[in-house]
Design an enzyme around this catalytic site. Structure first.
Site, PDB file in Angstrom:
ATOM      1  N   ARG A   1      43.637  43.874  61.168  1.00 22.84           N
ATOM      2  CA  ARG A   1      44.788  43.906  60.381  1.00 22.84           C
ATOM      3  C   ARG A   1      45.694  42.615  60.651  1.00 22.84           C
ATOM      4  O   ARG A   1      46.698  42.525  60.021  1.00 22.84           O
ATOM      5  CB  ARG A   1      45.604  45.226  60.872  1.00 22.84           C
TER       6      ARG A   1
ATOM      7  N   TYR B   1      53.778  40.705  34.686  1.00 21.31           N
ATOM      8  CA  TYR B   1      52.428  41.917  34.972  1.00 21.31           C
ATOM      9  C   TYR B   1      53.276  42.804  35.417  1.00 21.31           C
ATOM     10  O   TYR B   1      54.277  43.091  36.120  1.00 21.31           O
ATOM     11  CB  TYR B   1      51.656  41.176  36.018  1.00 21.31           C
TER      12      TYR B   1
ATOM     13  N   ASP C   1      52.503  33.346  40.055  1.00 18.94           N
ATOM     14  CA  ASP C   1      51.062  34.143  39.888  1.00 18.94           C
ATOM     15  C   ASP C   1      50.220  33.427  38.895  1.00 18.94           C
ATOM     16  O   ASP C   1      50.205  33.313  37.834  1.00 18.94           O
ATOM     17  CB  ASP C   1      51.711  35.638  39.328  1.00 18.94           C
TER      18      ASP C   1
ATOM     19  N   LYS D   1      40.343  39.433  39.878  1.00 14.93           N
ATOM     20  CA  LYS D   1      40.243  39.003  38.692  1.00 14.93           C
ATOM     21  C   LYS D   1      39.032  37.808  38.686  1.00 14.93           C
ATOM     22  O   LYS D   1      37.946  38.019  39.214  1.00 14.93           O
ATOM     23  CB  LYS D   1      41.344  38.735  37.848  1.00 14.93           C
TER      24      LYS D   1
END
Ligand code: PLP
Length: 384
Positions: free
Chosen positions: A51, A105, A177, A202
């Site tokens: 983590r 987005y 982004d 992506k």
């Protein structure tokens, strides 16, 4: 420590690799261990734990990603949205204001509307190609400016040079982004952006088989975002780190093929008598073609278009497609076709759709690396 490389094709393969290789392995193994032996580390962040995003698989990825965009540092996250939410929650505090591109987005817009608003953090939305209108939207509590390299689904390219100048002049943290461009077509830290974000789901991974995110940029900011990700918990699993590290090795080959395939398909669509309009920044008819040519190293693999027959024609086209998948998401090796109003932009109200220019009949294509003639032939039969 790994070596420094000059060219992106070489960085993609070698940056981040442990030296010497672990037990001589050419590929970094998967360190599927949640915890590690305590060796007297003084800082909490130095204790190795998945983590905390500091296992060998995380470290290798961080170095490769920072190297690809010529940035100081990088961090991977469990999804693109984990990257976006961790960045917003780090750079903004309750009461802050920020400016954001008017066509974001949908998931980012949802986070702003549902989570940031509860924290009294509010945006004003800017037209990315109208710099004269930005000054009047500033407030004393404006802290950041958030944009995307190429917008979804209309493939607009904001005036990024002016955006960076404006952010600098007004002491705003600049965030972009860069998912649609990928580091092959654009590297935001080179232009001066403080933070570059990716949905690694992506292009970076490129095989439609994982979900992941990345934050790339200035070391001090990445350190703060890493601390917050530790609290928020959206860290990447080592197994996914391994798949992303492997997927990224073909990034240059894939994205350049997608750039070239998309241009051929966009030109075919533009010349077809049943097609009303094609949105692709590589076409001379695109309103931001000159800007895209100046800023980007490639126009990307995303196209959207409208047919003359409206929704009925769009539905007929989609029903007839045989080679491409009818599916949301993007950036994989296979061609995907979707209607944004049914998938990525489902949440928009009728007014928002009209305002943003997204029609119900708009079709979006994520171009893959198949032979472009086969995709064109599939689209041609579907159109007729
Ligand atoms: N940014 C962009 C431009 C996207 O298209 C997406 C997802 O479609 C995201 C971020 C969110 O990424 P993820 O689905 O990996 O959380």
């Amino acid at each position: 420590m790994t070596e420094k490389f000059n060219n992106i094709e070489t960085k993609i393969i070698h940056a981040g690799d442990p030296k010497p290789p672990i037990k001589g392995a050419v590929c970094i193994p998967i360190f599927q261990s949640s915890t590690y032996e305590y060796k007297g580390e003084k800082l909490d962040s130095d204790v190795k734990y998945i983590r905390l995003s500091n296992t060998p698989n995380h470290q290798a990825l961080h170095q490769k990603l920072a190297s690809l965009e010529n940035a100081e540092s990088a961090l991977v996250t469990a999804s693109g949205m984990a990257a976006i939410s961790s960045v917003f929650l780090t750079v903004l505090s309750p009461g802050d204001h920020f400016l954001a591109l008017d066509c974001l987005y949908g998931g980012t817009k949802g986070f702003i509307n549902h989570i940031l608003s509860k924290l009294h953090i509010h945006p004003d939305f800017i037209d990315g190609n109208n710099p004269d209108s930005w000054e009047s939207q500033l407030k004393t509590e404006t802290r950041a400016l958030y944009v995307e390299t190429i917008t979804n689904p209309l493939l607009q390219v904001p005036d990024l040079n002016s955006i960076i100048q404006f952010a600098r002049k007004n002491n705003l943290i600049s965030i972009i982004d860069n998912t649609f461009a990928s580091p092959i077509n654009f590297r935001p830290p080179e232009m001066g952006f403080d933070i570059s974000l990716h949905s690694c789901t992506k292009y970076l991974n490129g095989h439609s088989d994982i979900v992941g995110g990345a934050v790339i940029g200035k070391a001090d900011l990445i350190k703060q975002i890493t601390n917050n990700l530790t609290h928020l918990g959206g860290s990447m699993d080592p197994n996914v780190c391994f798949l992303l590290y492997r997927g990224m090795k073909t990034l240059a080959l894939r994205v350049r093929t997608q750039n070239s395939n998309a241009l051929k398909i966009a030109e075919f669509l533009e010349s077809h008598d049943k097609v009303k309009k094609v949105n692709y920044p590589g076409l001379k008819s695109h309103p931001h073609h000159d800007l895209a040519k100046e800023i980007l190293d490639g126009y990307g693999g995303m196209i959207s278009f409208e047919l003359k027959g409206g929704i009925e024609a769009a539905e007929r086209f989609m029903n007839q497609i045989k080679l491409a998948f009818i599916a949301p998401s993007l950036g994989g090796v296979e061609t995907l076709v979707t209607r944004p109003v049914l998938t990525s932009h489902r949440g928009l109200s009728p007014e928002e759709k009209i305002k943003s220019g997204i029609s119900d009949s708009l079709i979006r294509v994520s171009v893959g690396i198949e032979n472009p003639e086969d995709i064109i032939s599939d689209f041609n039969q579907a159109l007729s």
